[in-house]
Design an enzyme around this catalytic site. Structure first.
Site, PDB file in Angstrom:
ATOM      1  N   GLY A 244      64.752  18.807 -41.640  1.00 47.37           N
ATOM      2  CA  GLY A 244      65.547  17.687 -41.150  1.00 47.37           C
ATOM      3  C   GLY A 244      64.751  16.754 -40.267  1.00 47.37           C
ATOM      4  O   GLY A 244      64.690  15.559 -40.491  1.00 47.37           O
ATOM      5  N   GLY A 513      69.047  23.496 -30.126  1.00 45.83           N
ATOM      6  CA  GLY A 513      69.909  24.260 -31.009  1.00 45.83           C
ATOM      7  C   GLY A 513      69.988  25.730 -30.667  1.00 45.83           C
ATOM      8  O   GLY A 513      71.043  26.236 -30.263  1.00 45.83           O
ATOM      9  N   GLU A 669      60.003  21.141 -30.859  1.00 43.21           N
ATOM     10  CA  GLU A 669      59.276  19.880 -30.810  1.00 43.21           C
ATOM     11  C   GLU A 669      58.055  19.877 -29.906  1.00 43.21           C
ATOM     12  O   GLU A 669      57.182  19.015 -30.037  1.00 43.21           O
ATOM     13  CB  GLU A 669      60.252  18.770 -30.375  1.00 43.21           C
ATOM     14  CG  GLU A 669      61.215  18.427 -31.486  1.00 43.21           C
ATOM     15  CD  GLU A 669      62.558  17.898 -30.992  1.00 43.21           C
ATOM     16  OE1 GLU A 669      62.887  16.760 -31.335  1.00 43.21           O
ATOM     17  OE2 GLU A 669      63.268  18.630 -30.282  1.00 43.21           O
TER      18      GLU A 669
END
Length: 711
Positions: A244, A513, A669
């Site tokens: 994604g 998440g 990230e």
């Protein structure tokens, strides 16, 4: 009624031990179905028609010939599409009007959706869509991005546009050493392996969407708002997602599929092509960043300015907050940051892995390297001398800041002490060799989520949460967290995700998440274990406990919560051909408690490889004449491959967030951040020439080398 024990004997923790993905076998054998593979009876196929102009109006669409083609069922456009409501604020703010398709005759950029052709087969839909003639009233467009564009202005995104403290000009004037440089990064595109796809259908008065997204409750809520539906009447499922990176939110294809399914009262599937994704899936905006640093002779910062200009569309303002990274990393008496945007006739940018931090760290960490050179101080030592005690802008305490430990461990393992600091002195044959380093940081946030844990009479457990596993291994991590909370082996726990019927939960984004979901899962599973320990009976349908972390998160004391890291790179540069090769990379991270080392290392390495791509390869060039990207495919858009990554290592130090019940911070990230800067700094060390524009292409290396010789 049945009583089940969760286990009272001492057992080894599942969290922190390597586990292969629980769905791994299904994925490699093809049993796992992705969004475009789920079968439906009576399925129809939609194909989007995109504008061929960059600005103007639709004058007419020749739909009659298309409707007469074999298999064609309908053509949707602005003349017959249902009205959509965009006057609302969703989970991530106001919706991008690009997703509200076919609402008017305006065309704000090349690749704007102008129609959807629906047919019995995908092939028929594509042929008919390509045959549809659209007449336009074309207007002059502007896609030229420059830092001095007259329309550039500060815009708040998910952070304030501007922060200021102290007299910047005075501090710069009194500084012994000053760096004033401009850095640029190009437009970049996500390109996940699985293209965007959605199937919509109505079932007994309820809308169901099978999708590939990063948050089912997010997408369900947006669709309910857009179509003015009762949220309870919308169900979105997204069990397996093939990547994604920020792109898989609410897009035109889902909305178009719902429109067509509503019109035809049968399932309709819309899948984006790779070329369409360059227009409709979002991208990282190009940036132009100015960094000004003023320091004492010993390298201690007295002035810091980081200003970034990025690009947005004329229909929706999205900010690439590149200057935000300076608000966390380094302090100074005068500290000014600003994020500006320029509205142009282009698609709307969106979140892309490490939004803001990835391009921002390139500029800031390259500037720090230039300051270290001017001060005659080792780049690591310079960073350590400028470690802030509290948030440089917020003034809040850090909930753990182990950046110094990352640098010390990384320097030891990389062999930094043996480095000759002089640039351009190491050579192997035709190759000049250099090493570079950079710091990394990324926020460690959490958002409210709900989860349920169910005990079954057979001694197994099921956890349900509307999480999204976009390739990170989240499903497996949640199984380990639940197993420890229940004090049972992971094999007795089944985790079900990707269904909006499971209740609201955080999206897979912002490295939030797994942390957000684990908090809810641990809470639900822990309470269930306590009930079972008290002798609760389990009915045939199971005993279920539901948890909601809203109150717990609201009670957290304000703090600067971040993951940190130190990036190291060694490069070889051939100044006769301009080729740059990354010979080895090392990343050491302080990113909270690592739930599953096996998948965590994959995440770190993947981010670092993306950093190599950012430094040397990735660049989308927009054609001024057409307004669209040149080479909008994976043949023309270059990314790092196996041959570009000979030796790369990622590891971590002990680190935890004491306020998190599992100790997680987030790792999705942080691996990207600082990686490109480390490579760029290594190229300077190899050649003695600074590259302030990415990617560092061979022609730029040759040009810089020629300029250095002329100078």
């Amino acid at each position: 009624m049945t009583a089940v024990t969760t286990g009272t004997t001492a057992r080894t923790s599942s969290v922190g031990t390597g586990h292969t993905r629980v769905e791994g076998r299904d994925k490699v054998t093809g049993a796992a179905r992705y969004a475009a593979e789920v079968p439906f009876a009576d399925l129809a196929h939609g194909w989007l028609v995109l504008s061929t102009i960059a600005r103007g109006r639709i004058r007419a669409l020749d739909t009659d010939p298309v409707l007469a083609m074999p298999g064609v069922l309908a053509v949707l456009d602005h003349r017959n599409a249902p009205h959509l409501d965009t006057d609302y604020t969703g989970m991530l703010g106001k919706p991008d009007p690009t997703c509200a398709v076919f609402q008017h005759d305006r065309v704000p950029h090349l690749g704007w959706p102008v129609a959807l052709v629906v047919a019995e087969t995908s092939e028929q839909a594509r042929e008919a869509a390509e045959a549809l003639v659209v007449h336009y009233e074309q207007e002059p467009h502007d896609v030229e991005f420059t830092a001095d564009h007259p329309d550039a202005r500060p815009v708040d995104g998910h952070m304030p546009a501007v922060t200021e403290k102290g007299d910047l000009d005075a501090r710069l004037a009194s500084s012994a050493v000053v760096v004033d440089a401009e850095y640029t990064t190009p437009e970049e595109h996500h390109n996940p392996m699985e293209p965007h796809a959605a199937t919509a259908r109505w079932d007994d008065g309820r809308l169901e969407v099978i999708d590939s997204n990063q948050g089912v409750t997010w997408v369900a809520g947006e669709l309910a708002s857009l179509f003015s539906l009762d949220p309870a009447s919308v169900r979105v499922r997204s069990e397996h997602v093939g990547g994604g990176f920020g792109s898989k939110g609410v897009r035109a294809h889902q909305v178009a599929a719902v429109m067509a399914a509503t019109l035809l009262q049968r399932p309709v599937r819309v899948v984006l092509t790779r070329r369409q994704m360059f227009s409709l899936a979002g991208y990282r905006s190009p940036t132009t960043q100015r960094v000004r640093l003023g320091a004492d002779a010993d390298g201690r910062l007295r002035a810091l300015e980081h200003r970034s200009v990025s690009r947005t569309s004329t229909v929706h303002e999205f900010v690439e907050p590149s200057a935000g990274v300076a608000r966390v990393m380094y302090d100074a008496d005068a500290h000014h940051t600003a994020n500006h945007v320029v509205r142009l006739d282009v698609p709307t940018p969106t979140w892309m892995r490490a939004p803001g931090e990835a391009p921002g760290s390139f500029a800031l960490e390259a500037a720090l390297d230039e300051l270290a050179e001017k001060c005659g101080i080792d780049p690591i030592e310079l960073r350590l001398r400028n470690e802030p005690e509290t948030g440089p802008v917020s003034g809040l305490p850090f909930a753990g800041r182990n950046l110094a430990a990352c640098f010390r461990e990384g320097a030891r393992r990389f062999g930094w002490a043996d480095r000759d600091s002089r640039p351009g002195v190491r050579r192997e044959g035709r190759w000049l060799l250099g090493t570079g380093t950079a710091a990394a940081s990324f926020p460690a946030g959490a958002a409210p989520s709900t989860a349920t844990a169910t005990a079954h009479p057979d001694g197994t457990f099921t956890v349900r949460i509307s999480a999204a596993d976009i390739g990170t291994g989240a499903r497996t991590a949640l199984a380990l967290v639940a197993a420890d909370a229940l004090q049972v082996p992971p094999e007795r726990v089944r985790v079900r995700i990707g269904d909006s019927d499971f209740g609201p939960a955080m999206i897979a984004g912002g490295s939030m998440g797994t942390r957000s979901w684990s908090w809810a899962v641990k809470t639900a599973a822990g309470e269930l274990r306590e009930r079972l320990a008290l002798g609760a009976d389990i009915p045939a349908e199971g005993l279920t406990v539901r948890a909601d972390t809203t109150e717990a998160l609201g009670a957290l004391a304000p703090a600067e919560r971040h993951s940190f890291g130190a990036q190291f790179a060694e490069v070889a540069v051939d100044v006769t051909t301009g080729e740059v090769r990354v010979r080895r990379m090392l990343g050491i991270f302080a990113a909270g408690r690592i739930v599953n080392p096996l998948t965590a290392r994959n995440q770190f390495l993947g981010g670092m490889i993306w950093g190599i791509s950012m430094a040397l390869h990735e660049e989308a060039v927009r054609d001024r004449a057409s307004g669209g990207p040149v080479g909008a495919d994976l043949a023309g858009y270059h990314v790092a491959t196996h041959a570009d990554v000979p030796r790369i290592e990622a590891d971590w130090i002990d680190d935890t967030d004491p306020d998190d019940p599992v100790g997680i911070k987030g790792i999705g990230e942080i691996g990207v951040v600082g990686a490109a800067a480390a490579v760029a700094n290594a190229v300077w060390h190899a050649t003695g020439v600074r590259h302030r524009s990415l990617p560092i292409r061979p022609d730029r290396v040759l040009s810089a080398a020629a300029g250095a010789r002329d100078a």
